[in-house]
Design an enzyme around this catalytic site. Structure first.
Site, short mmCIF file in Angstrom:
data_model
loop_
_atom_site.label_atom_id
_atom_site.label_comp_id
_atom_site.label_asym_id
_atom_site.label_seq_id
_atom_site.Cartn_x
_atom_site.Cartn_y
_atom_site.Cartn_z
N CYS A 127 0.83 -1.20 0.00
CA CYS A 127 0.00 0.00 0.00
C CYS A 127 0.87 1.27 0.00
O CYS A 127 1.61 1.51 -0.93
CB CYS A 127 -0.98 -0.03 1.17
SG CYS A 127 -2.37 1.11 0.98
N HIS A 131 -3.42 -5.71 0.99
CA HIS A 131 -3.27 -6.03 2.42
C HIS A 131 -3.69 -7.49 2.64
O HIS A 131 -4.63 -7.96 2.02
CB HIS A 131 -4.17 -5.13 3.27
CG HIS A 131 -3.81 -3.69 3.23
ND1 HIS A 131 -2.96 -3.11 4.14
CD2 HIS A 131 -4.18 -2.71 2.36
CE1 HIS A 131 -2.83 -1.81 3.87
NE2 HIS A 131 -3.56 -1.55 2.79
#
Length: 208
Positions: A23, A132
Site C-alpha cells: 500500500c 493487504h
C-alpha cells in the site's frame, strides 16, 4: 526520510536483502508520488527509487476485496509463482510503471465483479503491491519464510505453514472461554433479557 529509516531501507536493499512494501509502502518505494489536487499534501514528493513506479493521488479512494495469484515473480521470492492470495485494497491514487516491467500479481475484484487486473512490481530483491493480507495464506507465508531462511543458510524443512483463519478462530475461542470463566454470565443474560432499546423494544436474547 527525516528519521533515517529511508536510508536504512535503501542500504538493506543494496545488500540484496528482501524489501516488500504494501500500500503506502509500495508507493514510497517508487520514484515519485504526485498530489496535484492536494488530497494530502499538494505537490510532488521524491520516492526511494527502488521500484520503477510513479503514483498520482486522486480524490476517490479505492476500497475493495481482491483475490488472485502471484505471476512471474523473480529473484528472491520466485517460489511465490502461482501461489494464490486474497486480501483487500484501501488506498488513494493510481500507480503506473515508469519503465517496462512485469506485474507480480493477477487479481480479480470481488466487490465490482469485474475482469482481471494486475498489481505490484519488483526490482531485484525489492517488491511491492497494494494488497493487504497478501501473506495470510500459509502457502504465501511459507514461501517468504523459506526464502529468508535459505538466504541465511538455514534449513527450510523446519518451516511448517499454519492457516491464519483457523489460528484466529482458535484464539477467539480461547478469549471467549476466559471471558466465560471470569464473568457472571447469568447476570449478563438477565440484563440482556430485561434491557430495552430506544424504541422500547426488548433486546433479543443473545449469547456470546
Amino acid at each position: 526520510r527525516q528519521c533515517g529509516l529511508e536510508a536504512k531501507i535503501i542500504r538493506h536493499a543494496g545488500l540484496g536483502k528482501l524489501v516488500f512494501g504494501i500500500c503506502g509502502g509500495y508507493q514510497m518505494l517508487g520514484e515519485e508520488i504526485e498530489d496535484p489536487q492536494g488530497v494530502e499534501r499538494q505537490g510532488t514528493v521524491r520516492g526511494m527509487g527502488l521500484l520503477p513506479i510513479r503514483t498520482v493521488f486522486a480524490t476517490e479512494k479505492t476500497r475493495t476485496r481482491v483475490q488472485g495469484s502471484f505471476g512471474e515473480v523473480g529473484g528472491l521470492l520466485s517460489a511465490l509463482r502461482g501461489v494464490e492470495i486474497e486480501g483487500y485494497e484501501i488506498h488513494m491514487g493510481t500507480t503506473t510503471f515508469t519503465e517496462e516491467t512485469v506485474p507480480i500479481l493477477t487479481l480479480c475484484d470481488r466487490v465490482k465483479q469485474g475482469g482481471q487486473k494486475t498489481d505490484g512490481a519488483s526490482n531485484g530483491s525489492v517488491y511491492g503491491c497494494y494488497v493487504h493480507g497478501i501473506f495470510d495464506r500459509p502457502e504465501a507465508a511459507k514461501a517468504v519464510v523459506t526464502a529468508l531462511m535459505e538466504q541465511k543458510g538455514l534449513d527450510p524443512a523446519q518451516v511448517q505453514g499454519k492457516d491464519l483463519a483457523s489460528y484466529k478462530e482458535q484464539q477467539y475461542d480461547k478469549l471467549a472461554e476466559i471471558i466465560r470463566e471470569n464473568l457472571d454470565m447469568k447476570a449478563i443474560y438477565e440484563v440482556l433479557e430485561k434491557g430495552t432499546g430506544r424504541n422500547g423494544e426488548s433486546h433479543p436474547n443473545r449469547k456470546p
